[in-house]
Structure formats: C-alpha cells, structure tokens
Design a protein around this motif. Structure first.
Motif, mmCIF file in Angstrom:
data_model
loop_
_atom_site.group_PDB
_atom_site.id
_atom_site.type_symbol
_atom_site.label_atom_id
_atom_site.label_comp_id
_atom_site.label_asym_id
_atom_site.label_seq_id
_atom_site.Cartn_x
_atom_site.Cartn_y
_atom_site.Cartn_z
ATOM 1 N N LYS A 29 -12.642 -42.306 9.451
ATOM 2 C CA LYS A 29 -13.172 -43.624 9.119
ATOM 3 C C LYS A 29 -12.654 -44.686 10.090
ATOM 4 O O LYS A 29 -13.363 -45.640 10.428
ATOM 5 C CB LYS A 29 -12.807 -43.979 7.675
ATOM 6 N N TRP A 30 -11.413 -44.506 10.531
ATOM 7 C CA TRP A 30 -10.843 -45.432 11.525
ATOM 8 C C TRP A 30 -11.660 -45.390 12.814
ATOM 9 O O TRP A 30 -11.894 -46.412 13.449
ATOM 10 C CB TRP A 30 -9.387 -45.049 11.780
ATOM 11 N N ARG A 31 -12.135 -44.191 13.179
ATOM 12 C CA ARG A 31 -12.975 -44.045 14.373
ATOM 13 C C ARG A 31 -14.442 -44.375 14.088
ATOM 14 O O ARG A 31 -15.269 -44.339 14.996
ATOM 15 C CB ARG A 31 -12.883 -42.607 14.900
ATOM 16 N N ARG A 32 -14.750 -44.677 12.821
ATOM 17 C CA ARG A 32 -16.115 -45.022 12.406
ATOM 18 C C ARG A 32 -17.094 -43.901 12.778
ATOM 19 O O ARG A 32 -18.182 -44.140 13.315
ATOM 20 C CB ARG A 32 -16.551 -46.353 13.015
ATOM 21 N N MET A 33 -16.695 -42.692 12.464
ATOM 22 C CA MET A 33 -17.514 -41.511 12.749
ATOM 23 C C MET A 33 -17.938 -40.859 11.443
ATOM 24 O O MET A 33 -17.206 -40.898 10.447
ATOM 25 C CB MET A 33 -16.746 -40.505 13.607
ATOM 26 N N THR A 34 -19.127 -40.278 11.437
ATOM 27 C CA THR A 34 -19.613 -39.591 10.247
ATOM 28 C C THR A 34 -19.076 -38.158 10.220
ATOM 29 O O THR A 34 -18.575 -37.629 11.215
ATOM 30 C CB THR A 34 -21.148 -39.530 10.244
ATOM 31 N N LEU A 35 -19.223 -37.528 9.069
ATOM 32 C CA LEU A 35 -18.831 -36.127 8.947
ATOM 33 C C LEU A 35 -19.574 -35.262 9.964
ATOM 34 O O LEU A 35 -18.978 -34.388 10.607
ATOM 35 C CB LEU A 35 -19.119 -35.619 7.533
ATOM 36 N N ILE A 36 -20.852 -35.505 10.115
ATOM 37 C CA ILE A 36 -21.661 -34.704 11.029
ATOM 38 C C ILE A 36 -21.198 -34.891 12.469
ATOM 39 O O ILE A 36 -21.071 -33.924 13.232
ATOM 40 C CB ILE A 36 -23.155 -35.069 10.899
ATOM 41 N N GLU A 37 -20.920 -36.124 12.864
ATOM 42 C CA GLU A 37 -20.483 -36.397 14.241
ATOM 43 C C GLU A 37 -19.177 -35.667 14.558
ATOM 44 O O GLU A 37 -19.049 -35.018 15.603
ATOM 45 C CB GLU A 37 -20.299 -37.907 14.443
ATOM 46 N N VAL A 38 -18.213 -35.777 13.660
ATOM 47 C CA VAL A 38 -16.915 -35.133 13.898
ATOM 48 C C VAL A 38 -17.046 -33.618 13.854
ATOM 49 O O VAL A 38 -16.507 -32.905 14.710
ATOM 50 C CB VAL A 38 -15.871 -35.619 12.868
ATOM 51 N N ALA A 39 -17.787 -33.130 12.858
ATOM 52 C CA ALA A 39 -17.942 -31.683 12.712
ATOM 53 C C ALA A 39 -18.612 -31.076 13.939
ATOM 54 O O ALA A 39 -18.176 -30.032 14.447
ATOM 55 C CB ALA A 39 -18.737 -31.365 11.453
ATOM 56 N N GLY A 84 -16.826 -28.356 16.471
ATOM 57 C CA GLY A 84 -17.289 -26.986 16.414
ATOM 58 C C GLY A 84 -17.228 -26.358 15.036
ATOM 59 O O GLY A 84 -16.970 -25.157 14.892
ATOM 60 N N MET A 85 -17.459 -27.160 14.016
ATOM 61 C CA MET A 85 -17.466 -26.636 12.645
ATOM 62 C C MET A 85 -18.628 -27.257 11.883
ATOM 63 O O MET A 85 -19.270 -28.192 12.368
ATOM 64 C CB MET A 85 -16.139 -26.931 11.935
ATOM 65 N N SER A 86 -18.890 -26.735 10.696
ATOM 66 C CA SER A 86 -19.989 -27.274 9.901
ATOM 67 C C SER A 86 -19.550 -28.527 9.149
ATOM 68 O O SER A 86 -18.357 -28.731 8.886
ATOM 69 C CB SER A 86 -20.483 -26.229 8.893
ATOM 70 N N LYS A 87 -20.534 -29.350 8.791
ATOM 71 C CA LYS A 87 -20.255 -30.551 8.004
ATOM 72 C C LYS A 87 -19.624 -30.170 6.670
ATOM 73 O O LYS A 87 -18.679 -30.823 6.200
ATOM 74 C CB LYS A 87 -21.548 -31.324 7.776
ATOM 75 N N THR A 88 -20.123 -29.092 6.052
ATOM 76 C CA THR A 88 -19.601 -28.661 4.751
ATOM 77 C C THR A 88 -18.144 -28.246 4.859
ATOM 78 O O THR A 88 -17.318 -28.590 4.000
ATOM 79 C CB THR A 88 -20.440 -27.492 4.209
ATOM 80 N N HIS A 89 -17.821 -27.509 5.922
ATOM 81 C CA HIS A 89 -16.437 -27.066 6.115
ATOM 82 C C HIS A 89 -15.504 -28.270 6.273
ATOM 83 O O HIS A 89 -14.423 -28.327 5.666
ATOM 84 C CB HIS A 89 -16.354 -26.163 7.344
ATOM 85 N N LEU A 90 -15.920 -29.228 7.092
ATOM 86 C CA LEU A 90 -15.100 -30.422 7.298
ATOM 87 C C LEU A 90 -14.941 -31.198 5.993
ATOM 88 O O LEU A 90 -13.845 -31.674 5.665
ATOM 89 C CB LEU A 90 -15.720 -31.304 8.377
ATOM 90 N N SER A 91 -16.028 -31.320 5.232
ATOM 91 C CA SER A 91 -15.956 -32.026 3.951
ATOM 92 C C SER A 91 -14.990 -31.330 2.995
ATOM 93 O O SER A 91 -14.192 -31.989 2.308
ATOM 94 C CB SER A 91 -17.353 -32.093 3.322
ATOM 95 N N ASP A 92 -15.026 -30.001 2.969
ATOM 96 C CA ASP A 92 -14.108 -29.246 2.110
ATOM 97 C C ASP A 92 -12.659 -29.457 2.517
ATOM 98 O O ASP A 92 -11.765 -29.543 1.666
ATOM 99 C CB ASP A 92 -14.448 -27.754 2.164
ATOM 100 N N ILE A 93 -12.403 -29.551 3.824
ATOM 101 C CA ILE A 93 -11.042 -29.804 4.298
ATOM 102 C C ILE A 93 -10.576 -31.187 3.856
ATOM 103 O O ILE A 93 -9.467 -31.363 3.362
ATOM 104 C CB ILE A 93 -10.968 -29.671 5.834
ATOM 105 N N GLU A 94 -11.435 -32.177 4.025
ATOM 106 C CA GLU A 94 -11.071 -33.547 3.646
ATOM 107 C C GLU A 94 -10.797 -33.663 2.157
ATOM 108 O O GLU A 94 -9.962 -34.464 1.724
ATOM 109 C CB GLU A 94 -12.181 -34.525 4.052
ATOM 110 N N ARG A 95 -11.487 -32.848 1.343
ATOM 111 C CA ARG A 95 -11.300 -32.900 -0.110
ATOM 112 C C ARG A 95 -10.223 -31.932 -0.602
ATOM 113 O O ARG A 95 -9.989 -31.820 -1.801
ATOM 114 C CB ARG A 95 -12.633 -32.593 -0.806
ATOM 115 N N GLY A 96 -9.557 -31.236 0.325
ATOM 116 C CA GLY A 96 -8.478 -30.339 -0.049
ATOM 117 C C GLY A 96 -8.927 -29.007 -0.603
ATOM 118 O O GLY A 96 -8.132 -28.277 -1.205
ATOM 119 N N LEU A 97 -10.204 -28.661 -0.389
ATOM 120 C CA LEU A 97 -10.729 -27.398 -0.918
ATOM 121 C C LEU A 97 -10.548 -26.248 0.064
ATOM 122 O O LEU A 97 -10.606 -25.079 -0.327
ATOM 123 C CB LEU A 97 -12.210 -27.557 -1.266
#
Length: 405
Positions: A16-26, A30-43
């Motif tokens: 969020k500090w870099r003002r980037m979306t999940l898709i942009e960072v993922a 080199g990973m999926s948006k879902t995988h990154l979201s799961d990491i951010e949520r501690g799953l």
C-alpha cells in the motif's frame, strides 16, 4: 499473529505504501494474485527464497523490510544468542589485517586449538557458547596476522581466521544480522587472498556468496558460485578441497532452482553427488559437513525452494539417513525444518508438518526459534489450527518463538 511479527501485514503495508495492487505486485514477483492475497492474510507462508526475492524486487525494498529483522522474545533460548552481537561487531569493525585493535593475544597454537574446539560448538548449534568465545578468538587472530613471528605463522593465522570468520558469517546470518555476516565473510575473503591457497580462497568465496543480497540477485549468486567452482576445480584433489568444491556446487544448484532453472539445478546436484562419493559419508568428518548425506539434505531444501509440497518432500526426505546427522545438529535441524515447511504447504499434512518442526526445535532450539521461515510457517499453522491438541502444541512453539497466539 500481530503486525509486529507477521510477514503478511508487513507485506500488505509495504504494498500500500508503494500504491500497488495485488495483481501488480503478484505479476512482478512471479506468483498468482490469490497466493499473494493468502500470504497477506496469513493463510500461506512466505517461505520460498524466489518469492521473497521477487516481492522485494517488485516493491523496491530489501528482503529484511519484508521478513523483518531480529525479533527478541521473552524466551531466553531464543534471545540469549543475540547477547554476543556487540562483541562480534567490535571484533570485526575495530580490527584490520594490517592494524589489529590490540597487540595482546594468546599464543597462536592456543588460538588454533581454540578455533578447532569452536567448530564442534558451531556444528552443534550452540550459539550462546560460540558467542562467548568466538569474538575474542577473531580479535586475537588479527594480532597474529598483523604481527607474525614469521611467514609460516602468518599463513597459519590467516587460514585459522578464515575458519573463525566462517563461523561468524553463518551464525550472524542465522540470527538476522546481515551486515555482520557480510563483514565476517569479507574479512575471510581478504585473509584468504593474502594467504593465496586456492582451497582457502574457495572457503572464503563460499562464505561471501552466502551473504550476497537475495533481492533480484540470484543470477549473480549462481554466477559467483559457478565462477568459484571453476576456479577451484583444477586444485580440489584432497578431501578438504573436494568438500569446499562440493559446497560451492550445492550453492550453484540452489541458486539455479530459485531462478527456476531446474535442469541446471539438477545438473549441479548430480555433480555434487559425484564429488561426495569420493569422500566418507560422515558429515562430521568433512568440511562444512559435505557428504552424500548432506547432498540429500540439500536436495530436500532445494525441492522446497522449487515449490515441492507434502508427499513429494517426504519422499525425498526418507532417503536421508538421519542417523548420520546426529553429530551435526545445525544441518539436522535445517533438514527437519525444510521437511516441515514443505509439508505445511498442504493443509492436509499440517499435523505432520508440526511434528517435523517440533523435532527441528528439539535438535537445535536456538537456531529454530530464531528462524524467520519457521516462524512464518508456525504462524500459518496457527491460522489453520482448529483441533485442540494441535493448537496446544502450536501455541507452545509459538510462545517460544515470540509469536502472539
């Protein structure tokens, strides 16, 4: 888990500090948006070097910004090893090879023997005992390097300093002090160059490569390992030389795996195995524990870094004779932790993953309670846990690692 100790909230805050979306960072990592979201949520755990490196590159931060620096808990086994850091910093930063901080030092033969004894302390993962003695040994070896009685004594002091700095490199790295790990490795390489022997230079190169920054540089790590391997190959004809060469090939394999160059990684692993067959399969007898058994340990670690999960990791682990790792607790604990991390990626094997992680903690508690990858995996298992028995064991390990539970 709290924002202070969890990678997920820290990663989300950086994004969020870099003002980037999940898709942009993922996409950039080199990973999926879902995988990154799961990491951010501690799953899911962020425990693959390639993902950590990719995220650091995408967010334009260091890996330390993502995984966090040293975190001290109330547990003395976890926190006590850090007490030696000021003395280590002083030994490395107040001495040079030309100008020691003090002219007082024990006789060189005593320091050589002290360093040999510290190797046993190093391999059994006793960070506290190592921290009591290693800074002083490094301090005094500088005196003998700068003010030797003769050329032969200086060469012995230089070679011994390389070994001592190797101990400092890996233990400071384990505890999260990347700057000190790099300084120790750089001092080892400086001493090795002055010594001039190709095997000693190879030892120092191995240390330096282990401290290279991970974010966006795995190609450089692989290239450095390959260059050091090529330089050492013509002269690696004795057991020590072959052991050093073997550890460099394993490093090249790991870097190739993180780069997703799996065929290259396998080729380096095969070369390491061939080298290991020329040595006794007894990790305790060989430099840095290089052996057929240790190649098996690295094979598991590389598989985990390549994304293996569950049964695939377990199948590779079953080939390793753990009995031969009993005298090398650090290597044994790393092996057990890698298997546990691989198993934890499959929710169905969470209970089995915890069992392996608890074994790792039992073998080398100071190491495992300071391991960020294990900490992240325990956090993910906590998030998943529902059964009371599993939760109780998890809470116990989490408490010892300073993880809110």
């Amino acid at each position: 888990m709290s924002d202070e100790t969890s990678i997920g909230p820290r990663l989300r805050a950086l994004r969020k500090w870099r003002r980037m979306t999940l898709i942009e960072v993922a996409d950039q990592a080199g990973m999926s948006k879902t995988h990154l979201s799961d990491i951010e949520r501690g799953l899911k755990a962020l425990d693959r070097r390639s993902y950590i490196s990719g995220l650091a590159s995408a967010l334009r931060v260091s890996e330390i910004d993502i995984v966090g620096g040293p975190h001290l808990s109330a547990d003395p086994v976890q926190a006590a090893p850090h007490a030696a850091v000021p003395a280590m910093r002083m030994a490395l930063q107040t001495n040079t090879l030309a100008q020691p901080a003090s002219e007082e030092a024990r006789p060189l033969d005593e320091l050589v023997e002290a360093t040999r004894k510290l190797e046993t302390v190093f391999t059994r993962c006793d960070y506290i005992e190592l921290g009591k003695h290693l800074p002083g040994v490094i301090d005094e070896l500088h005196t003998h390097v700068a003010m030797p009685r003769d050329e032969q004594a200086q060469r012995l002091a230089l070679e011994t300093l390389v070994e001592a700095c190797m101990f400092a490199t890996f233990r400071m790295k384990d505890l999260g002090y990347a700057d000190l790990a790099y300084q120790a490795a750089a001092r080892a390489e400086e001493a090795a160059r002055l010594h001039g022997d190709p095997v000693v230079i190879g030892k120092a190169a191995y240390c330096r490569i282990q401290t290279m920054p991970r974010e966006g540089t795995w190609d450089r790590i692989r290239q450095a390992a390959e260059k050091a391997t090529n330089a050492l190959t013509p002269t690696a004809t004795d057991p020590v030389g072959r052991s050093v060469l073997g550890m460099l090939t394993l490093t090249a394999s790991l870097a190739s795996a993180v780069e997703h160059k799996l065929d290259t990684a396998q080729a380096w692993l095969d070369e390491a195995h061939q080298l290991a067959t020329l040595l006794p399969d007894d990790p305790a007898r060989n430099w840095s524990n290089f052996s057929v058994t240790n190649v098996g340990v690295w094979r598991v670690g590389i598989a985990v870094e390549s994304g293996d999960v569950g049964g695939s990791v377990l199948q590779k682990a079953q080939v390793v004779d753990q009995g031969k790792l009993q005298s090398t607790r650090c290597r044994h604990a790393s092996f057990l932790a890698d298997v546990g991390r691989g198993l934890a990626r499959n929710p169905k094997s969470s209970r089995e993953a915890l069992s392996w992680l608890l074994q790792a903690e039992k073998v080398a508690p100071q190491r495992i309670r300071n391991n960020n990858s294990v900490k992240e995996t325990i956090g993910v298992l906590l998030t998943r846990a529902h059964a009371t028995a599993v939760s109780r064991e998890l809470r116990g390990m989490a408490a010892r690692m300073g993880i809110p539970h």
